[in-house]
Write an enzyme that holds these catalytic residues in place. Structure first.
Site, short mmCIF file in Angstrom:
data_model
loop_
_atom_site.label_atom_id
_atom_site.label_comp_id
_atom_site.label_asym_id
_atom_site.label_seq_id
_atom_site.Cartn_x
_atom_site.Cartn_y
_atom_site.Cartn_z
N SER A 19 0.89 -0.98 0.03
CA SER A 19 -0.17 0.00 -0.11
C SER A 19 0.80 1.25 -0.03
O SER A 19 1.88 1.24 0.80
CB SER A 19 -0.85 0.14 1.22
N TYR A 23 -2.65 1.20 9.72
CA TYR A 23 -2.58 0.53 8.35
C TYR A 23 -1.42 0.31 7.40
O TYR A 23 -0.73 -0.75 7.12
CB TYR A 23 -3.75 0.92 7.34
N LYS A 35 1.76 -2.48 6.69
CA LYS A 35 2.15 -2.73 5.24
C LYS A 35 3.67 -2.42 5.24
O LYS A 35 4.22 -3.16 4.39
CB LYS A 35 1.33 -1.75 4.31
#
Length: 283
Positions: A149, A172, A176
């Protein structure tokens, strides 16, 4: 540059989070090149995953469905075992499934949400890779493709959207980023084994069901940031076919590096390339 294998007829792929979006696109694209595909999804997406299997079968491909909650370590082990049983072996693992357990800024996201985020977005892909790698190594051929990402990097100021949304995506991005670092280390360990590990991310964001709200915000401000899911499917196929080991970068950068066109999910019809992407595809 290495050339992609023209066919994957002898290969079997496990694609997680394959009921929609990027995962579905990759599953369909690999099946179009002859791979048998294990379509994995959460228990919440059984109907959609079965539709993906039906679409692959209708196109003449082979697919099997397995449901598992990847946030549960026991379910991950079961997924690996059932996937191996479906077609006898797994040559290709695409760790696409991911999720956001809570939207909160770094100063307030609690321990439970942090653990849940890493359980699904980091530990699950690592566990699946570790479960499937021994057999890949024994056969001296295998591919592990992790989906990354752009959130691993803090967006520049001015932010492309509300600041609170940017802050809420920080954890998040941390998960990642951990996956990207793990991929690099795994690729180094696998050097010379015939098994390759790589990670590919959308240039910024791929248009999928789960990203629709963000796409609507960005479409008018940064239309060049949005790419169709076909771009990620093309990049995943390129990594699998060429056997690039240790690649961690964006889909468009990879296609440009390989001078590879962007094709439809049937693997045949040319839609454009990394430089001349028709923006209507992303709308």
């Amino acid at each position: 540059m290495p050339k992609a294998e023209p066919t994957l007829h002898s290969r079997v792929a496990l694609v997680t989070g394959a009921s929609r979006g990027i995962g579905r696109a990759i599953a369909v694209r690999l099946a179009a090149h002859g791979a048998a595909v294990v379509v994995a999804s959460s228990p919440r997406s059984v109907a959609q995953a079965q539709q993906v299997c039906a679409a692959i079968a209708d196109a003449g491909g082979r697919a099997a469905f397995v449901s598992a909650d990847l946030a549960d370590p026991a379910a991950r082990a079961r997924l690996a075992a059932e996937s191996l049983a479906a077609f006898g072996h797994i040559d290709i693992l695409v760790n696409n499934a991911a999720g956001i357990s809570a939207y909160a800024p770094p100063s307030r996201i609690d321990a439970a949400a942090r653990r849940a985020m890493f359980e699904l977005d980091f530990h699950a892909p690592v566990d699946l890779a570790q479960a499937l790698l021994p057999a890949m190594r024994e056969r001296a051929w295998g591919r592990v493709v992790n989906i990354g990402s752009d959130t691993v990097r803090q967006p520049p100021i001015p932010y492309p959207g509300p600041a609170k949304q940017v802050h809420a995506l920080a954890l998040y991005g941390c998960a990642k980023a951990a996956l990207e670092r793990y991929t690099q280390a795994l690729a180094a360990e696998l050097h010379g084994s015939g098994v390759c590990a790589s990670l590919v991310s959308p240039h910024k964001i791929a248009r999928s069901e789960s990203a629709e709200a963000v796409v609507r915000q960005l479409q008018d401000i940064h239309p060049d940031w949005v790419e169709p899911v076909e771009m990620m499917a093309e990049a995943a196929y390129a990594l699998i076919g060429t056997g690039l080991n240790g690649w961690c970068g964006s889909s468009r950068a990879l296609l440009q590096l390989l001078q590879q066109p962007l094709r439809a999910l049937d693997g045949a019809r040319v839609l454009g390339d990394a430089l001349t992407l028709d923006r209507d595809l992303a709308r």
